[in-house]
Every structure is written in structure tokens, then in C-alpha cells.
Design an enzyme around this catalytic site. Structure first.
Site, short mmCIF file in Angstrom:
data_model
loop_
_atom_site.label_atom_id
_atom_site.label_comp_id
_atom_site.label_asym_id
_atom_site.label_seq_id
_atom_site.Cartn_x
_atom_site.Cartn_y
_atom_site.Cartn_z
N LYS A 129 -5.62 -5.50 33.55
CA LYS A 129 -5.95 -6.33 32.38
C LYS A 129 -5.17 -5.81 31.20
CE LYS A 129 -8.73 -9.76 31.29
NZ LYS A 129 -9.31 -10.83 32.13
N ASP A 169 -6.38 -15.12 29.04
CA ASP A 169 -7.80 -14.79 28.86
C ASP A 169 -8.13 -15.29 27.45
OD1 ASP A 169 -10.07 -13.07 30.29
OD2 ASP A 169 -10.17 -12.54 28.19
N THR A 212 -10.85 -21.99 36.43
CA THR A 212 -12.01 -21.11 36.23
C THR A 212 -13.28 -21.93 36.07
OG1 THR A 212 -10.50 -19.58 35.13
CG2 THR A 212 -12.85 -19.10 34.97
P1 NDP Z 1 -10.67 -19.14 25.16
O1 NDP Z 1 -9.96 -18.33 24.15
O2 NDP Z 1 -10.05 -20.39 25.66
O3 NDP Z 1 -12.11 -19.54 24.60
C1 NDP Z 1 -13.04 -18.56 24.23
C2 NDP Z 1 -14.29 -19.25 23.73
O4 NDP Z 1 -15.30 -18.26 23.57
C3 NDP Z 1 -14.10 -19.89 22.37
O5 NDP Z 1 -14.97 -20.97 22.24
C4 NDP Z 1 -14.49 -18.77 21.43
O6 NDP Z 1 -14.89 -19.19 20.15
C5 NDP Z 1 -15.63 -18.12 22.19
N1 NDP Z 1 -15.70 -16.69 21.82
C6 NDP Z 1 -14.72 -15.77 22.00
N2 NDP Z 1 -15.10 -14.57 21.53
C7 NDP Z 1 -16.32 -14.74 21.05
C8 NDP Z 1 -17.24 -13.89 20.42
N3 NDP Z 1 -16.96 -12.59 20.21
N4 NDP Z 1 -18.43 -14.41 20.07
C9 NDP Z 1 -18.72 -15.73 20.31
N5 NDP Z 1 -17.89 -16.59 20.88
C10 NDP Z 1 -16.70 -16.10 21.24
O7 NDP Z 1 -11.00 -18.16 26.35
P2 NDP Z 1 -11.42 -18.48 27.86
O8 NDP Z 1 -12.19 -19.74 27.92
O9 NDP Z 1 -10.21 -18.34 28.69
O10 NDP Z 1 -12.36 -17.24 28.19
C11 NDP Z 1 -13.78 -17.30 28.04
C12 NDP Z 1 -14.41 -16.22 28.90
O11 NDP Z 1 -14.08 -16.45 30.27
C13 NDP Z 1 -13.96 -14.79 28.60
O12 NDP Z 1 -15.03 -13.91 28.87
C14 NDP Z 1 -12.88 -14.56 29.65
O13 NDP Z 1 -12.71 -13.19 29.92
C15 NDP Z 1 -13.49 -15.29 30.83
N6 NDP Z 1 -12.57 -15.70 31.89
C16 NDP Z 1 -11.47 -16.46 31.64
C17 NDP Z 1 -10.66 -16.86 32.67
C18 NDP Z 1 -9.50 -17.76 32.47
O14 NDP Z 1 -8.89 -18.15 33.46
N7 NDP Z 1 -9.17 -18.14 31.25
C19 NDP Z 1 -10.93 -16.44 34.06
C20 NDP Z 1 -12.15 -15.71 34.23
C21 NDP Z 1 -12.91 -15.34 33.16
P3 NDP Z 1 -13.88 -19.04 18.91
O15 NDP Z 1 -12.86 -20.11 19.10
O16 NDP Z 1 -14.73 -19.24 17.73
O17 NDP Z 1 -13.30 -17.66 18.99
O1 2IT Z 2 -10.80 -12.69 33.89
C1 2IT Z 2 -10.00 -13.29 34.61
O2 2IT Z 2 -10.15 -13.34 35.83
C2 2IT Z 2 -8.87 -13.98 33.99
N1 2IT Z 2 -8.76 -13.97 32.76
C3 2IT Z 2 -7.82 -14.64 34.84
C4 2IT Z 2 -6.82 -13.64 35.33
C5 2IT Z 2 -5.63 -14.21 36.06
O3 2IT Z 2 -4.77 -13.39 36.42
O4 2IT Z 2 -5.53 -15.42 36.27
#
Ligand code: NDP
Ligand code: 2IT
Length: 448
Positions: A129, A169, A212
Site C-alpha cells: 500500500k 484508493d 469494489t
Molecule cells: P474515494 O476517495 O472515491 O471516496 C471516499 C469517500 O469517503 C468520500 O465520500 C469521502 O468524503 C469519504 N471519506 C474519506 N475520508 C473520510 C473521513 N476521514 N471521514 C469521513 N468520510 C471520509 O475513495 P474510495 O471510494 O475508493 O474508498 C473508500 C473506502 O474503500 C476506503 O476505505 C478505501 O480504502 C476502501 N477501498 C477502496 C477500494 C477501491 O477500489 N477504490 C478497494 C477496496 C477498499 P470526502 O469527499 O468528503 O472526503
Molecule cells: O484497498 C484496496 O483493496 C484497494 N484500494 C484496491 C487495490 C488495488 O490494487 O486495486
């Protein structure tokens, strides 16, 4: 701490001493080590041969300065990280997070979890990561580009299609991956699948954007079916409004549920008619605005300041898709009191240990992140396969593979839980099933 095994209790103390001030990492390690107690009883060789001691220590930590010039000509300096945690079963694989809260402890917890998640996918990917404390919010496209180019100038020395393959992420989506890829290609003069989540014209996989969120719903659907239920007619609350939340909403809705609430870090919206996803997509993916703008075009909906209030919205199924530790004990109790029966984690480690305890004590179906959100990285691994073959699969082909992978993860985690005497406990099942494959690879490869 609830360790019966003295060795594991001592190791946990050592991890805390070695990684001071990193509570998220301690939390992630403690949960895994607790789950492994029955495994160690049966297989003391994992301790005797040093596997457990090795698995909690990253293979490599890279930490670097990221200087860049803002639109006013001022030099800004951020900090960059890449933690290459474990390469026993494949090249390091995992996302990059750009958020002001990023520090070594966040990247370490995410990298550690990634080892087991990636193993659960059944695909050959190790765990890693990275990220930065850079905040893309409010920055111009050119500022984001200059930051990404500077970040990649250093990162390019440490990654490669067969070494370490980053992806997105929080704060890293298609725009950032495009700039990062462009800079890597320029520096190295090679065109390889060094990043995933790329745009479709330059090697991206169809369905990676959706993966995801879709995968989370495929997993949840398998868990519901196994318990004689389904998404049909259910009321769903989804925190966040980013990549994972948006596509979780889309798939849950396609499977017959009604999503009534979504959020961002400022607050949440409640729409009793079901959230209009096209509007959320336009606001978040295109205009990069705040979720509160939703009520401007949807006056019948409500906006509430403060993101944790969303857990007070009555629902059957909760899908936390924002960030770590967003559901604490009090929020978990609210969900239970309001009749929530299912919690499936789209974000990484969104429930505190106390919250998980509340869910398990009250008999909710609980799908832990490592298993439930593995669809993103699984589809990244499918992108790597397509890049290696210099071919691309159709959306339907990738989506069908994703679906099968998620159903398999559910059944493997459920079977491991049952085998070790914890039927229904998918936290333990996912940790054990993910661990065994990596641990056996480490044993076979010797002390490295
Ligand atoms: P994005 O940046 O697309 O979206 C993040 C969302 O979460 C936004 O709505 C954001 O609000 C909110 N957020 C972020 N930080 C905070 C915080 N500290 N408090 C409250 N709300 C928060 O990210 P993703 O959708 O890609 O990721 C979301 C989650 O999913 C994370 O935990 C990530 O690690 C996990 N994840 C992502 C994957 C992927 O493929 N993208 C795969 C597996 C897991 P704001 O815009 O106001 O910051
Ligand atoms: O938390 C996760 O699994 C991700 N942000 C996706 C990682 C990836 O390599 O697609």
C-alpha cells in the site's frame, strides 16, 4: 487484549513497541493474531518457523519527499510512502491513498490487511500500500498533475509490473492514475501494466471502476442467500459517496434494494424515495462537489451536518464505504436498535473492534472488509492478466469473473470459520483462509 496464547500476546506487545504511535496498525494486527489462535494450536510450525514473526513486519518501507509547485508558483512539500509488505504469493499489490490524514501507520494497516485480502482473491498478488498526505480536494487539475508527476518520479524507482503494482484508493481515481501512468512511462520508456485502474484506452480493464462496489454486493448477496435472504425489498444505508459507495449503491439497487442515505466527510443526505444515483454521480464524479448540493435539486431529501449521524438512519443493511473506524460502538448500537440485520464493509476497517463485538453479540450478519471489498483488487489482478496477454476482455466477462471470485471468497471464509470451530464468524474465517495460503508459501520459500 484477549490472547490465550502467550507467544501471540508477546508478539502483539512487540508489534506495539516497534511501531509506536500507530494505533490503526496495532488494531489490524491484533484482530488477525486473535483469529489465528486456533490455527497455531493445530500448526505450531507457523510460530516455530518464524512465519508469524515475519508476517507482521513489512518487507520494505519506502518514505520520500514529494516537492511540487502550486498554481501561485509556491513550492509545496508532501510526504510519500510505499510499504511493500509481503511478496510470498505474488508481486506487491495495493492502492495509493492521497488524504491529509495519511501517515506511516495508516499505510501500514492498509498494507497488512492487503496481504490477506489479496490471498483471498485466489489470484497471485502480494500485499502493499502507499500514499501521501497530499489533499487533492480544492486543487486544480494542473496541481494534481504536478503532484502526481513528482510522486511518481520517486516511486518509479521501486515499482514495476512484476515487482509492485499500485492502484487507487481514497483520493486516487482515474485522473490521478492517468497522470501517474504517464509519468512512469516517460521515465522508464516502457509500456507495462505497472498500475491498475487505468483508463480504458490505455490498458485499463472494463468493470474495474465498478468492481469494489459491485463485488461488495455480490459478496453480501451470497451471504444473504446462504441465510435464506436477499437484497430484494431491503432498505440500505451507504456511507461515503466515492468510488466504492457509488457502485455499491448501483448494484444494491439492481438487486432490488432501496438506498436511502449516503454521505461525505461533512454530512449525509437522507432521501426516503431512494437516493438518485445519477445526481450523486454527477456531483461527485464530474463536478467534484459536496454531497449537500444534492438537496438543491432534491428538495424532498434532507441534509444533515456530521457524517456519523448516518448510522442513526433506520435500515436493514448497512454498507460502510467511507473510511477506517467510521462505525464506533455507539453507532453500532444505534444500527442494532433500529433493526439493522446486516453490515458489510466496503471501506477498509470501517468498524472499530467494539462495534464488531456489538454486531456479533446481536447476531447480525457481518462481512469483514478483507473479504467483502476484495473485488476491487481482484479486478486489478484481472487487469494485470489482460495487460500481460495484451488482450482485453468484455465488461460481461470481467463482471462474471468478479462475481465468481466474490462468491468463492464468501464460501472459503465461511468454510474456514466452520473448520476452526467458529461457524458464522466471517472475521475469523477470512483472516484464517487468507493467512493459510500466504503462510504456506512463506514456509516453502524458507527464511527470506
Ligand atoms: P474515494 O476517495 O472515491 O471516496 C471516499 C469517500 O469517503 C468520500 O465520500 C469521502 O468524503 C469519504 N471519506 C474519506 N475520508 C473520510 C473521513 N476521514 N471521514 C469521513 N468520510 C471520509 O475513495 P474510495 O471510494 O475508493 O474508498 C473508500 C473506502 O474503500 C476506503 O476505505 C478505501 O480504502 C476502501 N477501498 C477502496 C477500494 C477501491 O477500489 N477504490 C478497494 C477496496 C477498499 P470526502 O469527499 O468528503 O472526503
Ligand atoms: O484497498 C484496496 O483493496 C484497494 N484500494 C484496491 C487495490 C488495488 O490494487 O486495486
Amino acid at each position: 487484549m484477549n490472547f490465550k496464547n502467550v507467544y501471540l500476546a508477546d508478539l502483539m506487545e512487540k508489534v506495539k513497541k516497534r511501531n509506536p504511535g500507530e494505533p490503526e496498525f496495532h488494531q489490524a494486527v491484533e484482530e488477525v493474531l486473535e483469529s489465528l489462535e486456533p490455527v497455531i494450536e493445530k500448526h505450531p510450525e507457523y510460530i516455530e518457523k518464524g512465519v508469524i514473526d515475519s508476517i507482521v513486519e513489512p518487507e520494505r518501507i519506502i518514505k520520500f519527499r514529494v516537492p511540487w509547485v502550486d498554481d501561485n508558483g509556491k513550492v509545496q512539500v508532501n510526504r510519500g510512502f510505499r510499504i511493500q509488505f509481503n511478496s510470498a504469493i505474488g508481486p506487491y499489490k495495493g492502492g495509493l491513498r492521497f488524504h491529509p490524514s495519511v501517515y506511516e501507520g495508516i499505510i501500514k494497516f492498509l498494507g497488512f490487511e492487503q496481504i490477506f485480502k489479496n490471498s483471498l482473491t485466489g489470484l497471485p498478488i502480494g500485499g502493499g500500500k502507499g500514499g501521501s498526505d497530499f489533499d487533492p480536494k480544492g486543487k486544480s487539475d494542473m496541481e494534481v498533475m504536478r503532484f502526481c508527476q513528482s510522486f511518481m518520479t520517486e516511486l518509479s524507482k521501486h515499482i514495476g509490473a512484476d515487482t509492485d503494482v499500485p492502484a487507487g484508493d481514497i483520493g486516487v481515481g482515474g485522473r490521478e492514475i492517468g497522470y501517474l501512468f504517464g509519468q512512469y512511462k516517460r521515465l522508464r520508456n516502457e509500456y507495462t501494466g505497472v498500475l491498475t485502474g487505468k483508463g480504458i484506452p490505455f490498458g485499463g480493464s472494463l468493470a474495474r471502476t465498478e468492481a469494489t462496489g459491485f463485488g461488495l454486493c455480490y459478496f453480501t448477496d451470497a451471504m444473504l442467500k446462504d441465510n435464506g435472504s436477499s437484497f430484494a425489498g431491503k432498505t440500505v444505508v451507504i456511507s461515503g459517496s466515492g468510488n466504492v459507495a457509488i457502485y455499491a449503491n448501483q448494484k444494491a439497487t439492481e438487486l432490488g434494494a432501496k438506498v436511502v442515505a449516503m454521505s461525505d466527510s461533512n454530512g449525509y443526505i437522507y432521501d426516503k424515495n431512494g437516493v438518485d444515483l445519477a445526481c450523486v454521480k454527477q456531483l461527485k464524479e464530474v463536478e467534484r462537489k459536496r454531497i449537500k448540493e444534492y438537496v438543491v435539486t432534491h428538495p424532498e431529501a434532507e441534509y444533515h451536518e456530521g457524517c456519523s449521524g448516518i448510522w442513526g438512519v433506520k435500515c436493514d443493511i448497512a454498507l460502510p464505504c467511507a473510511t477506517q473506524n467510521e462505525i464506533d460502538e455507539a453507532s453500532a448500537e444505534k444500527l442494532v436498535k433500529n433493526g439493522c440485520k446486516v453490515v458489510a464493509e466496503g471501506a477498509n476497517m470501517p468498524s472499530t473492534p467494539e462495534a464488531i463485538h456489538v454486531f456479533q453479540k446481536n447476531g447480525l450478519l457481518f462481512a469483514p472488509a478483507k473479504a467483502a471489498n476484495a473485488g476491487g483488487v481482484a479486478t486489478s489482478a484481472l487487469e494485470m492478466s489482460q495487460n500481460s496477454m495484451r488482450l482485453s476482455w468484455s465488461f460481461e466477462e470481467v463482471d462474471a469473473k468478479l462475481h465468481d471470485i466474490m462468491v468463492n471468497i464468501y464460501h472459503n471464509a465461511a468454510a474456514a470459520a466452520e473448520e476452526y470451530g467458529m461457524k458464522g464468524n466471517l472475521v475469523a474465517g477470512a483472516n484464517i483462509a487468507g493467512f493459510l495460503k500466504v503462510a504456506n508459501a512463506m514456509l516453502a520459500q524458507g527464511v527470506v
